[in-house]
Write an enzyme that holds these catalytic residues in place. Sequence first.
Site, PDB file in Angstrom:
ATOM      1  N   SER A  26       1.089  -1.353   0.057  1.00  0.00           N
ATOM      2  CA  SER A  26       0.075  -0.240   0.076  1.00  0.00           C
ATOM      3  C   SER A  26       0.928   1.164  -0.038  1.00  0.00           C
ATOM      4  CB  SER A  26      -0.857  -0.063   1.161  1.00  0.00           C
ATOM      5  OG  SER A  26      -1.425   1.176   1.422  1.00  0.00           O
ATOM      6  N   TYR A  36      -1.550  -0.817  10.450  1.00  0.00           N
ATOM      7  CA  TYR A  36      -1.819  -1.088   9.083  1.00  0.00           C
ATOM      8  C   TYR A  36      -0.421  -0.783   8.153  1.00  0.00           C
ATOM      9  CZ  TYR A  36      -3.893  -1.213   4.441  1.00  0.00           C
ATOM     10  OH  TYR A  36      -4.068  -1.418   2.981  1.00  0.00           O
TER      11      TYR A  36
HETATM   12  P1  NDP Z   1     -11.655  -5.539  -0.081  1.00  0.00           P
HETATM   13  O1  NDP Z   1     -12.289  -5.720   1.111  1.00  0.00           O
HETATM   14  O2  NDP Z   1     -12.768  -5.424  -1.441  1.00  0.00           O
HETATM   15  O3  NDP Z   1     -10.977  -7.230  -0.336  1.00  0.00           O
HETATM   16  C1  NDP Z   1     -10.216  -7.852   0.738  1.00  0.00           C
HETATM   17  C2  NDP Z   1     -10.376  -9.300   0.447  1.00  0.00           C
HETATM   18  O4  NDP Z   1      -9.672  -9.794   1.489  1.00  0.00           O
HETATM   19  C3  NDP Z   1     -11.682  -9.602   0.388  1.00  0.00           C
HETATM   20  O5  NDP Z   1     -12.037 -10.776  -0.694  1.00  0.00           O
HETATM   21  C4  NDP Z   1     -11.788 -10.563   1.633  1.00  0.00           C
HETATM   22  O6  NDP Z   1     -12.687 -11.616   1.473  1.00  0.00           O
HETATM   23  C5  NDP Z   1     -10.322 -11.018   1.853  1.00  0.00           C
HETATM   24  N1  NDP Z   1     -10.019 -11.230   2.923  1.00  0.00           N
HETATM   25  C6  NDP Z   1     -10.063 -10.628   4.211  1.00  0.00           C
HETATM   26  N2  NDP Z   1      -9.475 -11.453   5.373  1.00  0.00           N
HETATM   27  C7  NDP Z   1      -9.091 -12.577   4.855  1.00  0.00           C
HETATM   28  C8  NDP Z   1      -8.942 -13.899   5.287  1.00  0.00           C
HETATM   29  N3  NDP Z   1      -8.595 -13.949   6.457  1.00  0.00           N
HETATM   30  N4  NDP Z   1      -8.717 -14.923   4.723  1.00  0.00           N
HETATM   31  C9  NDP Z   1      -8.714 -14.865   3.115  1.00  0.00           C
HETATM   32  N5  NDP Z   1      -9.276 -13.554   2.603  1.00  0.00           N
HETATM   33  C10 NDP Z   1      -9.392 -12.667   3.449  1.00  0.00           C
HETATM   34  O7  NDP Z   1     -10.442  -4.713  -0.171  1.00  0.00           O
HETATM   35  P2  NDP Z   1      -9.270  -4.342  -1.366  1.00  0.00           P
HETATM   36  O8  NDP Z   1      -9.647  -5.192  -2.588  1.00  0.00           O
HETATM   37  O9  NDP Z   1      -9.235  -2.942  -1.441  1.00  0.00           O
HETATM   38  O10 NDP Z   1      -8.101  -5.121  -0.513  1.00  0.00           O
HETATM   39  C11 NDP Z   1      -7.074  -5.861  -1.229  1.00  0.00           C
HETATM   40  C12 NDP Z   1      -5.834  -5.588  -1.076  1.00  0.00           C
HETATM   41  O11 NDP Z   1      -5.378  -4.221  -1.185  1.00  0.00           O
HETATM   42  C13 NDP Z   1      -5.567  -5.581   0.510  1.00  0.00           C
HETATM   43  O12 NDP Z   1      -4.481  -6.292   0.986  1.00  0.00           O
HETATM   44  C14 NDP Z   1      -5.536  -4.121   1.046  1.00  0.00           C
HETATM   45  O13 NDP Z   1      -4.975  -3.841   2.156  1.00  0.00           O
HETATM   46  C15 NDP Z   1      -5.052  -3.558  -0.101  1.00  0.00           C
HETATM   47  N6  NDP Z   1      -4.996  -2.137  -0.492  1.00  0.00           N
HETATM   48  C16 NDP Z   1      -6.132  -1.817  -0.773  1.00  0.00           C
HETATM   49  C17 NDP Z   1      -6.048  -0.294  -1.021  1.00  0.00           C
HETATM   50  C18 NDP Z   1      -7.526   0.661  -1.271  1.00  0.00           C
HETATM   51  O14 NDP Z   1      -7.663   1.536  -1.179  1.00  0.00           O
HETATM   52  N7  NDP Z   1      -8.703  -0.281  -1.368  1.00  0.00           N
HETATM   53  C19 NDP Z   1      -5.029   0.736  -0.851  1.00  0.00           C
HETATM   54  C20 NDP Z   1      -3.875   0.001  -0.739  1.00  0.00           C
HETATM   55  C21 NDP Z   1      -3.748  -1.441  -0.385  1.00  0.00           C
HETATM   56  P3  NDP Z   1     -13.589 -12.591   2.404  1.00  0.00           P
HETATM   57  O15 NDP Z   1     -14.059 -11.497   3.423  1.00  0.00           O
HETATM   58  O16 NDP Z   1     -14.442 -13.127   1.562  1.00  0.00           O
HETATM   59  O17 NDP Z   1     -12.451 -13.554   3.082  1.00  0.00           O
END
Ligand code: NDP
Length: 246
Positions: free
Chosen positions: A139, A152
């Site tokens: 990030s 974070y």
């Molecule tokens: P979302 O919340 O849309 O997606 C997060 C995903 O992670 C979901 O599919 C969720 O699925 C999954 N997840 C959460 N906990 C678990 C777990 N214990 N095991 C398996 N899967 C898990 O957010 P983003 O798409 O934004 O996030 C994706 C990545 O991008 C993250 O690492 C985030 O930190 C990073 N990021 C995002 C930014 C943003 O602005 N959106 C900026 C910078 C980085 P489920 O709940 O079904 O398990």
Amino acid sequence: MTKKVIVITGASSGIGEATAKRLASEGNQLVLGARRAEKLQAIVQDIQAAGGEATYIVTDVAKLADVQALADHAIKTYGRLDVWMNNAGLMPQSQFIQGKIDDWNRMIDVNLRGVLNGIKAALPTMRAQKSGQFINISSVAGHATHSGGGVYSATKAGVLMISEALRAEEAAAESNVRVTVVSPGAIATELTDSITDAATKAGTEKFYNAFAIAPERVADTIAFAVNQAPDTAINEFVIRPSKQVM
Ligand code: NDP
């Protein structure tokens, strides 16, 4: 272009979902992991309806056995592992004085331990194949921090350090395992739903509503890295909305 077997964690929404659909549309074979089965099932159906190939398995990345089962499922279904995207993550930010230790532990377990579990599960197969690629999602918060963002940012800075050491080790081993770390800014996904502190959530959502760009932008970037010639590794991207300052 040759088909690749691509595993994505956190593929049930946001960046993971957009990247799965993008890479499937290019003819790759997708293996999706996350905790919400119904979401994964719908995404696999969307991919198949568009003529692509995908399968899923319910996975909690904090559990090594689940992550190993995800890798095993990919190998059993498609015979190899070409790309492993460590994407699952959450961002329950708050100030330290609030003492939200459960949130801190969940971020460490998912954002950091989840990445290590992915490396443990996938790297031996990639070494044996003498080819592979990790896409690790950090990030902009891994490059700089702010009030409320300490834990974070620590997990995301950890992803940068893990990725760089992995890159150096695999380069020295001449394993042809590439490492790409992607550091997004504000992307319109479900990420802000993970914030448990009401004031932080409201402030972050206001910022995201004003600035965030679509997750497909990140998917485009990842596809570019995946599609490089095997002798070329793009090691890092920072991708922000044009008008995001920090
Ligand atoms: P979302 O919340 O849309 O997606 C997060 C995903 O992670 C979901 O599919 C969720 O699925 C999954 N997840 C959460 N906990 C678990 C777990 N214990 N095991 C398996 N899967 C898990 O957010 P983003 O798409 O934004 O996030 C994706 C990545 O991008 C993250 O690492 C985030 O930190 C990073 N990021 C995002 C930014 C943003 O602005 N959106 C900026 C910078 C980085 P489920 O709940 O079904 O398990």
